[in-house]
Write a protein that holds these residues in place. Structure first.
Motif, short mmCIF file in Angstrom:
data_model
loop_
_atom_site.label_atom_id
_atom_site.label_comp_id
_atom_site.label_asym_id
_atom_site.label_seq_id
_atom_site.Cartn_x
_atom_site.Cartn_y
_atom_site.Cartn_z
N ASN A 7 6.50 7.15 -4.90
CA ASN A 7 6.25 7.60 -6.03
C ASN A 7 6.38 6.09 -7.51
O ASN A 7 6.58 5.66 -7.60
CB ASN A 7 6.68 8.39 -7.01
N PRO A 8 4.40 5.97 -7.52
CA PRO A 8 4.44 5.29 -8.37
C PRO A 8 4.62 4.72 -9.44
O PRO A 8 4.79 3.65 -10.00
CB PRO A 8 3.46 4.83 -8.07
N ILE A 58 2.65 12.35 3.56
CA ILE A 58 3.86 11.38 3.78
C ILE A 58 4.59 11.54 5.61
O ILE A 58 4.58 10.58 6.03
CB ILE A 58 4.55 11.42 2.76
N ASP A 59 4.93 12.35 5.65
CA ASP A 59 5.36 13.04 6.92
C ASP A 59 6.72 12.09 7.34
O ASP A 59 6.14 11.17 8.81
CB ASP A 59 4.46 13.16 8.22
N LEU A 60 7.58 11.11 6.87
CA LEU A 60 8.10 9.91 6.54
C LEU A 60 9.29 10.20 7.15
O LEU A 60 10.32 9.48 7.78
CB LEU A 60 8.37 8.90 6.07
N PHE A 92 12.83 11.50 -1.65
CA PHE A 92 12.94 12.81 -0.98
C PHE A 92 12.12 12.43 -0.70
O PHE A 92 11.60 13.89 0.13
CB PHE A 92 13.62 13.78 -2.16
N GLU A 93 10.49 12.31 -0.88
CA GLU A 93 9.27 11.99 -1.49
C GLU A 93 8.57 12.07 1.28
O GLU A 93 7.70 12.40 0.68
CB GLU A 93 8.09 11.23 -2.20
N ASN A 146 0.76 -1.47 0.40
CA ASN A 146 -0.46 0.08 0.20
C ASN A 146 0.69 1.05 0.63
O ASN A 146 0.24 2.60 0.51
CB ASN A 146 -0.62 -0.28 1.11
N ARG A 147 2.11 1.03 -0.29
CA ARG A 147 3.20 2.27 -0.68
C ARG A 147 2.98 3.10 1.21
O ARG A 147 3.59 3.81 1.62
CB ARG A 147 3.02 2.93 -1.22
#
Length: 359
Positions: free
Chosen positions: A316-317, A70-72, A63-64, A31-32
């Motif tokens: 990023n899919p 997302i905040d990881l 970088f995402e 599920n990413r």
């Protein structure tokens, strides 16, 4: 746990002697979403492999992770710090945090990293096309006041920019610059950095690390020599901070150990062949045939085959293996079996995937 704004003497010595520092990937589920079990397993793998540190929050970590929603960034830095502390290693181990973006973002990231006990910031200078060289030097000074800085020369094809020799001379004079990672994938630009450091009054305080995945062994075997104001000055690239070393890490540690033993002596031509083998393997992982589109999925695919990851998913899919890339990874596995550490991983995988025990 909280870091300081200076590198300890023990860690500074280890950095200067040369370390294997893998760029830490991001473990996701189908599920990413962050797969904490696998993320911890990767950190355990690098610690057990004999690496001298890890770099988290860098390109290989995607970088995402910084994107709103997302905040990881803080969670993945925290998980790695916890696992290194849990490992209770009997050697210096340098925690490097990727720091990027405009000054406000970079300062915030450096402060987070320092609060989590990280030793140094790998300061990206990519994506800052609107800033002048002087602006970037000022940004670097601001981060160096928070924590030790590892400079980063990133190749333009993945978002970096070309810097002048004078830029690197000024960069090397900034207090609290402890190392520079050179990854322009270009011999001329790599030479600019090494020569600039040799001309610096801080040349003995700055360690040089390769990020040139296309020339790893040659970088590590070369002694650079320059005439600086009538004095012969020599400098070596002592270690690597590499996405390539995020896989087959145990063998990378053995490789750097061998290189240290032959440096300065009679170097067998066989090392040139080894350099080509490593570069060929990197081409399969990093996908230069498709402008590096599959570089992160390529790393994931090797880790998936070893059982450390469940899949090659990225935030990023659109980041997927390129056509033919899996077959290229098959080929380098077949052609260079001595470079992989599959047996080492197989031996320890169950332990690395075990549930977290209270500290």
């Amino acid at each position: 746990m909280s870091g300081t704004n200076r590198l300890s003497p023990v860690k500074a010595k280890a950095l200067a002697e040369g370390l294997v520092i893998p760029a830490h990937p991001l473990a996701l589920d189908s599920n990413r979403k962050l797969n904490e079990q696998r993320q911890r397993a990767l950190s355990r793998y690098y610690a057990a492999s004999g690496a001298g540190g890890i770099a988290v929050g860098v390109h290989s970590t995607q970088f995402e992770i910084r994107n709103k929603g997302i905040d990881l960034y803080e969670p993945v830095l925290r998980l790695a710090a916890e696992e290194v502390e849990r490992a209770k290693l009997d050697r210096p181990f340098i925690m490097v945090a990727g720091v990027c973006g405009p000054i406000e973002q970079a300062v915030n990231e450096a402060q987070i990293a320092r609060s989590l006990g990280y030793d140094a910031a790998l300061l990206s200078m990519g994506g800052l096309t609107q800033l002048s060289e002087q602006d970037i030097l000022k940004r670097t000074e601001n981060i160096a006041e928070i924590m030790p800085v590892i400079g980063f020369y990133l190749q333009p094809s993945v978002g970096g920019k070309i810097f002048s020799f004078d830029f690197w001379r000024q960069f090397a004079e900034i207090p609290n610059i402890v190392a520079i990672k050179m990854a322009p994938f270009n011999r001329y630009q790599t030479l600019d950095v090494v020569r600039a450091v040799c001309y610096s009054s801080r040349r003995d305080e700055i360690s040089l690390y390769t990020g040139n995945d296309d020339n790893i062994i040659n970088d590590l075997l070369t002694t650079y020599r320059f005439n600086v104001d009538g004095e012969q000055v020599e400098k070596e690239i002592v270690g690597g901070l590499l996405g390539h070393w995020a896989v087959w890490t145990h063998k990378a540690v053995e490789l750097l150990k061998e290189i240290k033993q032959v440096r300065g002596g009679d170097i067998s031509p066989e090392w040139l062949t080894k350099n080509v083998e490593v570069t060929d393997s990197n081409a399969a992982f990093f996908d230069p045939a498709h402008q590096f589109h599959g570089c992160i999925p390529g790393i994931h695919e090797v880790l998936r085959r070893q059982g450390l990851l469940e899949g090659t998913w990225c935030l990023n899919p659109n980041e997927t293996l390129s056509p033919g890339q899996s077959e290229e990874i098959d080929r380098v596995y077949r052609d260079y079996p001595h470079l992989n550490d599959d047996e080492f991983v197989k031996k320890h995988l169950k332990d690395w995937l075990a549930e977290v025990e209270p500290m």
